[in-house]
Design a protein around this motif. Structure first.
Motif, PDB file in Angstrom:
ATOM      1  N   SER A  48     -15.352 -18.213  24.175  1.00 54.03           N
ATOM      2  CA  SER A  48     -14.977 -19.610  23.957  1.00 54.03           C
ATOM      3  C   SER A  48     -14.900 -19.872  22.461  1.00 54.03           C
ATOM      4  O   SER A  48     -15.766 -19.433  21.717  1.00 54.03           O
ATOM      5  N   PHE A  49     -13.840 -20.549  22.050  1.00 52.08           N
ATOM      6  CA  PHE A  49     -13.766 -20.996  20.655  1.00 52.08           C
ATOM      7  C   PHE A  49     -12.703 -22.066  20.520  1.00 52.08           C
ATOM      8  O   PHE A  49     -11.893 -22.278  21.420  1.00 52.08           O
ATOM      9  N   ASP A  50     -12.713 -22.775  19.400  1.00 56.22           N
ATOM     10  CA  ASP A  50     -11.761 -23.849  19.145  1.00 56.22           C
ATOM     11  C   ASP A  50     -11.062 -23.628  17.817  1.00 56.22           C
ATOM     12  O   ASP A  50     -11.593 -22.967  16.937  1.00 56.22           O
ATOM     13  N   LEU A  51      -9.882 -24.215  17.731  1.00 56.31           N
ATOM     14  CA  LEU A  51      -9.157 -24.168  16.468  1.00 56.31           C
ATOM     15  C   LEU A  51      -8.565 -25.551  16.230  1.00 56.31           C
ATOM     16  O   LEU A  51      -7.877 -26.090  17.101  1.00 56.31           O
ATOM     17  N   ALA A  52      -8.837 -26.118  15.058  1.00 57.00           N
ATOM     18  CA  ALA A  52      -8.272 -27.437  14.754  1.00 57.00           C
ATOM     19  C   ALA A  52      -6.838 -27.268  14.258  1.00 57.00           C
ATOM     20  O   ALA A  52      -6.418 -26.173  13.913  1.00 57.00           O
ATOM     21  N   ARG A  53      -6.087 -28.372  14.216  1.00 58.24           N
ATOM     22  CA  ARG A  53      -4.720 -28.296  13.691  1.00 58.24           C
ATOM     23  C   ARG A  53      -4.740 -27.813  12.250  1.00 58.24           C
ATOM     24  O   ARG A  53      -5.535 -28.280  11.448  1.00 58.24           O
ATOM     25  N   GLY A  54      -3.863 -26.866  11.946  1.00 54.73           N
ATOM     26  CA  GLY A  54      -3.758 -26.378  10.575  1.00 54.73           C
ATOM     27  C   GLY A  54      -4.929 -25.520  10.118  1.00 54.73           C
ATOM     28  O   GLY A  54      -4.966 -25.089   8.969  1.00 54.73           O
ATOM     29  N   GLU A  55      -5.860 -25.258  11.002  1.00 56.91           N
ATOM     30  CA  GLU A  55      -7.026 -24.467  10.602  1.00 56.91           C
ATOM     31  C   GLU A  55      -6.699 -22.972  10.615  1.00 56.91           C
ATOM     32  O   GLU A  55      -5.890 -22.511  11.412  1.00 56.91           O
ATOM     33  N   ARG A  56      -7.384 -22.232   9.746  1.00 56.45           N
ATOM     34  CA  ARG A  56      -7.168 -20.785   9.698  1.00 56.45           C
ATOM     35  C   ARG A  56      -8.449 -20.059  10.074  1.00 56.45           C
ATOM     36  O   ARG A  56      -9.482 -20.217   9.427  1.00 56.45           O
ATOM     37  N   LEU A  57      -8.342 -19.276  11.154  1.00 62.91           N
ATOM     38  CA  LEU A  57      -9.502 -18.594  11.714  1.00 62.91           C
ATOM     39  C   LEU A  57      -9.310 -17.088  11.605  1.00 62.91           C
ATOM     40  O   LEU A  57      -8.249 -16.564  11.929  1.00 62.91           O
ATOM     41  N   GLY A  58     -10.346 -16.392  11.139  1.00 60.72           N
ATOM     42  CA  GLY A  58     -10.290 -14.932  11.089  1.00 60.72           C
ATOM     43  C   GLY A  58     -11.040 -14.346  12.281  1.00 60.72           C
ATOM     44  O   GLY A  58     -12.070 -14.871  12.678  1.00 60.72           O
ATOM     45  N   ILE A  59     -10.495 -13.284  12.856  1.00 57.90           N
ATOM     46  CA  ILE A  59     -11.244 -12.553  13.882  1.00 57.90           C
ATOM     47  C   ILE A  59     -11.512 -11.157  13.329  1.00 57.90           C
ATOM     48  O   ILE A  59     -10.577 -10.435  12.974  1.00 57.90           O
ATOM     49  N   VAL A  60     -12.806 -10.809  13.207  1.00 58.37           N
ATOM     50  CA  VAL A  60     -13.146  -9.481  12.683  1.00 58.37           C
ATOM     51  C   VAL A  60     -13.991  -8.732  13.701  1.00 58.37           C
ATOM     52  O   VAL A  60     -14.485  -9.306  14.673  1.00 58.37           O
ATOM     53  N   GLY A  61     -14.184  -7.469  13.457  1.00 55.49           N
ATOM     54  CA  GLY A  61     -14.954  -6.622  14.367  1.00 55.49           C
ATOM     55  C   GLY A  61     -14.379  -5.223  14.357  1.00 55.49           C
ATOM     56  O   GLY A  61     -13.236  -5.022  13.953  1.00 55.49           O
ATOM     57  N   GLU A  62     -15.196  -4.259  14.790  1.00 54.72           N
ATOM     58  CA  GLU A  62     -14.747  -2.877  14.763  1.00 54.72           C
ATOM     59  C   GLU A  62     -13.615  -2.642  15.757  1.00 54.72           C
ATOM     60  O   GLU A  62     -13.367  -3.460  16.638  1.00 54.72           O
ATOM     61  N   SER A  63     -13.014  -1.494  15.659  1.00 61.19           N
ATOM     62  CA  SER A  63     -11.942  -1.105  16.567  1.00 61.19           C
ATOM     63  C   SER A  63     -12.441  -1.143  18.011  1.00 61.19           C
ATOM     64  O   SER A  63     -13.525  -0.647  18.303  1.00 61.19           O
ATOM     65  N   GLY A  64     -11.646  -1.751  18.882  1.00 66.33           N
ATOM     66  CA  GLY A  64     -12.016  -1.814  20.294  1.00 66.33           C
ATOM     67  C   GLY A  64     -12.849  -3.024  20.653  1.00 66.33           C
ATOM     68  O   GLY A  64     -13.272  -3.171  21.796  1.00 66.33           O
ATOM     69  N   ALA A  65     -13.082  -3.930  19.693  1.00 63.87           N
ATOM     70  CA  ALA A  65     -13.914  -5.100  19.961  1.00 63.87           C
ATOM     71  C   ALA A  65     -13.225  -6.101  20.886  1.00 63.87           C
ATOM     72  O   ALA A  65     -13.869  -6.914  21.528  1.00 63.87           O
ATOM     73  N   GLY A  66     -11.904  -6.039  20.949  1.00 62.33           N
ATOM     74  CA  GLY A  66     -11.171  -6.970  21.805  1.00 62.33           C
ATOM     75  C   GLY A  66     -10.372  -7.990  21.006  1.00 62.33           C
ATOM     76  O   GLY A  66      -9.924  -8.995  21.544  1.00 62.33           O
ATOM     77  N   LYS A  67     -10.139  -7.716  19.720  1.00 59.97           N
ATOM     78  CA  LYS A  67      -9.438  -8.672  18.867  1.00 59.97           C
ATOM     79  C   LYS A  67      -7.977  -8.824  19.287  1.00 59.97           C
ATOM     80  O   LYS A  67      -7.484  -9.935  19.479  1.00 59.97           O
ATOM     81  N   SER A  68      -7.309  -7.691  19.432  1.00 64.18           N
ATOM     82  CA  SER A  68      -5.891  -7.770  19.802  1.00 64.18           C
ATOM     83  C   SER A  68      -5.727  -8.343  21.201  1.00 64.18           C
ATOM     84  O   SER A  68      -4.808  -9.141  21.445  1.00 64.18           O
ATOM     85  N   ILE A  69      -6.604  -7.935  22.109  1.00 67.30           N
ATOM     86  CA  ILE A  69      -6.549  -8.454  23.483  1.00 67.30           C
ATOM     87  C   ILE A  69      -6.643  -9.981  23.450  1.00 67.30           C
ATOM     88  O   ILE A  69      -5.918 -10.673  24.172  1.00 67.30           O
ATOM     89  N   THR A  70      -7.507 -10.502  22.594  1.00 57.90           N
ATOM     90  CA  THR A  70      -7.634 -11.952  22.471  1.00 57.90           C
ATOM     91  C   THR A  70      -6.312 -12.566  22.042  1.00 57.90           C
ATOM     92  O   THR A  70      -5.823 -13.529  22.643  1.00 57.90           O
ATOM     93  N   GLY A  71      -5.695 -11.977  21.012  1.00 60.10           N
ATOM     94  CA  GLY A  71      -4.419 -12.496  20.517  1.00 60.10           C
ATOM     95  C   GLY A  71      -3.350 -12.495  21.591  1.00 60.10           C
ATOM     96  O   GLY A  71      -2.661 -13.492  21.804  1.00 60.10           O
ATOM     97  N   PHE A  72      -3.224 -11.376  22.297  1.00 59.97           N
ATOM     98  CA  PHE A  72      -2.193 -11.289  23.337  1.00 59.97           C
ATOM     99  C   PHE A  72      -2.493 -12.234  24.493  1.00 59.97           C
ATOM    100  O   PHE A  72      -1.568 -12.815  25.074  1.00 59.97           O
TER     101      PHE A  72
END
Ligand SMILES: Nc1ncnc2c1ncn2[C@@H]1O[C@H](COP(=O)(O)OP(=O)(O)OP(=O)(O)O)[C@@H](O)[C@H]1O
Ligand SMILES: [Mg+2]
Lengths: 326, 330
Positions: free
Chosen positions: B27-51
């Motif tokens: 769960s997470f939120d993003l405000a209008r115009g806000e810039r959020l970074g997603i970090v973590g090691e390979s395989g953490a699920g970052k790309s899966i989240t984006g897709f």
């Protein structure tokens, strides 16, 4: 572009030289021309004299160059059987064969692209399974058997289709004889065309399907989806073009090969083309005709390949023809 | 109302041994115009989240539950047509490798024009004019020529610029950029990142930036989310995450940065490797590598607790709060 063209033409000439050399070597090893010319009741001295006169005792290289010189002037020897220039005999048979190849090519292109694309897009559909199963069947039955089965069912049992010959043909452009001008001509060419395509069509469906499945997994397809592009556009603009590019090169080679495959089809359907003629020529050890056939088929093969390569270069933007010629 | 609100998003991959969770109710939120970074090691699920946000998971992945509210609409409930209308229009994506992102047989112009025409009723000429304007905005030299070129005629950096321009074509509300500079030459990475930041700022576009690079995160984003084994283990203001990490995993990531190690010494990598989807440990997924592990960590997954504006999922964080900052401070 021009440099590339010149380069390709030189390659084609090199291949033709190799083919002519092989054909000539075969000629030297196939039967004794003297026997065909004078029979067996002639004394050995006369034979030797004749050999000298005909240049058969000259070194191989000299004989080959003479053969090549004649070939360049359109003289591929005289058929023992027909007593006519071999090239004329073949050219008379050429339209029948080329129309057959054309018919099969139309069937292959017309069906393999939609079926290949369909089976790639809907891999789990029942229709896909049916198409793929049939394609295995088509691939595993030899052409002559397909031809015989078709004749048995559609000509003998049902009586729907003529089973041999070209039927009613019409002369066009003076020289050419075509099947495509009359109903009877159409009826005669359908079954031979299907038989001839029966191996290549399944092969192409599978080739296009495999290529399309591959392309659909690529990153640029996912990116197109991420841009909200409609599925039909993704399939037919983004994917199909990338799918067909590699298929074009394989396709060109296969269409050339099909000219050789006509030997079987023409024989089964008594199609008066140069394939059936070739088989007869082999039976009669009509060496000049055999050699002429090899050279003409080799020439068609090289010609289609060169044309296909040029087309490939024109439609593939990642190939810079100007640079490739350098 | 926030621009994006993700609730309990679960993504699974179907496999022969049943479905394996790649995202565990994030769960997470993003405000209008806000810039959020997603970090973590390979395989953490970052790309899966984006897709998943784009509803663009490829098989065998699928969304197994949760909500993705984007401008009030749940992406997980949209029809294919609605999803298509959203993609590239209100939510755009920038992929990792510009060498394979663009279609090799279509010109840049064709690929830009088709995007515009997929979402707006424009003639080819009108679409081309808009494409031209956008290419100018991202400082592409002689944009008119570019439109008629094929991707292979352009460098990687140029292509990624064009892809940024494409993302901006329809004035989206959110751009998801998945490691947009990783595949590029180091010398131009900073330029591209700066361009992306500038474009988001000047166009008031929200950004989700997926990256391994904590330096980039601190340069570009306002908030940061740290992922581990398909969970969010720490979220907060980027400055706090970098300067005062709470979770032992985040601390490990920061300590592993080259700047934290004197020249010549080996980097302080976190020992061990992230568990695979099929071999997820019980309790806290990080407990197998954590120096502060307790029996509780092995038994139950930690709840999220709040420290100022930082949210952390760790059983031991209260104790660490007292002990650790001195140890971590550079
Ligand atoms: N097609 C798939 N089938 C099964 N598992 C997958 C598939 N794609 C990804 N996964 C798994 O999902 C998990 C998350 O993958 P993801 O690509 O989101 O990682 P990431 O954080 O982006 O890593 P990286 O930094 O390497 O890009 C990984 O454990 C990966 O093994
Ligand atoms: Mg990734």
């Amino acid at each position: 572009m021009f440099a590339y063209l010149v380069k390709r033409v030189f390659q084609a000439i090199a291949v033709m030289l190799a083919i002519s050399l092989i054909a000539f070597a075969i000629q030297g090893n196939l039967g004794d021309p003297l026997r065909e010319l004078v029979g067996q009741s002639v004394s050995e001295e006369v034979r030797q004299k004749l050999r000298d006169d005909l240049g058969l005792n000259d070194p191989f290289a000299v004989q080959y160059l003479r053969f090549l010189g004649n070939a360049l002037q359109g003289d591929l020897g005289t058929s023992y059987f027909f007593k006519e220039p071999a090239l004329d005999v073949i050219l008379k048979k050429l339209p029948a064969t080329l129309e057959l190849v054309f018919g099969a090519t139309v069937i292959i292109i017309g069906l393999s692209i939609p079926l290949g694309v369909f089976t790639a897009i809907w891999p789990n559909s029942i229709l896909t399974r049916i198409i793929l199963s049939l394609s295995i069947v088509g691939l595993s039955i030899p052409v002559f058997l397909t031809a015989i089965l078709m004749i048995f069912f559609f000509s003998v049992e049902l009586g729907w289709m003529p089973s041999f010959g070209r039927g009613e043909i019409v002369h066009v452009f003076g020289y050419w004889e075509t099947n495509f001008a009359t109903k009877d001509g159409w009826a005669h060419i359908i079954m031979p065309s299907i038989a001839l395509s029966s191996i290549m069509l399944p092969m192409f469906i599978r080739l296009i399907r495999a290529e399309m499945i591959d392309v659909l997994q690529s990153e640029y397809i996912r990116y197109a989806q991420a841009k909200g592009i409609a599925p039909w556009r993704i399939y037919f603009v983004h994917a199909l073009k990338n799918t067909l590019l590699p298929v074009i090169t394989v396709g060109g080679v296969q269409i050339g090969t099909m000219v050789a495959y006509t030997i079987l089809t023409e024989t089964v359907f008594s199609w008066p083309g140069m394939g059936a003629m070739f088989l007869e020529a082999v039976n009669r050890v009509d060496t000049p005709l055999i050699v002429a056939y090899l050279i003409v088929v080799g020439f068609i093969f090289v010609l289609t390949n060169t044309i296909v390569d040029l087309i490939y270069g024109l439609v593939n933007p990642t190939i810079n023809l100007a640079r490739m010629g350098a | 109302m926030s621009l994006l609100s993700v609730r309990d998003l679960t993504v699974k991959f179907a496999s022969r041994d049943g479905a394996m969770a790649a995202l565990n109710g994030i769960s997470f939120d993003l405000a209008r115009g806000e810039r959020l970074g997603i970090v973590g090691e390979s395989g953490a699920g970052k790309s899966i989240t984006g897709f998943a946000l784009m509803n663009l998971l490829s098989k065998p992945g699928f969304i197994d539950g949760g909500e993705i509210l984007f401008e009030g609409e749940d992406v997980t409930q949209m029809s294919p047509k609605q999803v298509r209308d959203m993609r590239g229009n209100r939510m755009a994506m920038i992929f990792q490798d510009p060498m394979v992102t663009l279609n090799p047989v279509l010109t840049i112009g064709q690929q830009m024009v088709e995007t515009l025409r997929a979402h707006r009723n424009l003639s080819f000429e009108e679409a081309r004019q808009i494409a031209l304007v956008k290419l100018k905005e991202v400082y592409i030299p002689s944009p008119d020529e570019r439109l008629d070129q094929y991707p292979h005629e352009l460098s990687g950096g140029m292509r990624q610029r064009i892809i940024i321009a494409m993302a901006l074509l329809l004035d989206p509300k959110l751009i998801i950029a998945d490691e947009p500079t990783t595949a590029l030459d180091v010398t131009i990475q900073a330029d591209i990142m700066e361009l992306l930041l500038e474009m988001c700022q000047s166009n008031q576009v929200g950004l989700i930036l997926i990256t391994h690079d904590l330096g980039v995160v601190s340069q570009v984003t306002e908030r940061t989310m740290v992922m581990y084994a398909g969970r969010i283990i720490e979220t907060g203001a980027t400055r706090s995450i970098i300067n005062d990490p709470q979770h032992p995993y985040t601390q490990g990531l920061i300590n592993a940065l080259p700047q934290q190690t004197p020249p010549g010494q080996r980097l302080k990598q976190i020992p061990g490797a992230m568990p695979t989807l099929s071999a997820m440990p019980t309790g806290c997924p990080f407990h197998t590598r954590c120096a502060h592990v307790t029996d509780e960590c092995k038994r139950t997954a930690p709840e999220v607790s709040q420290f100022g504006d930082t949210a952390v999922a760790c059983h031991e964080v209260h104790r660490l709060q007292r002990d650790l900052p001195k140890e971590v401070a550079q």
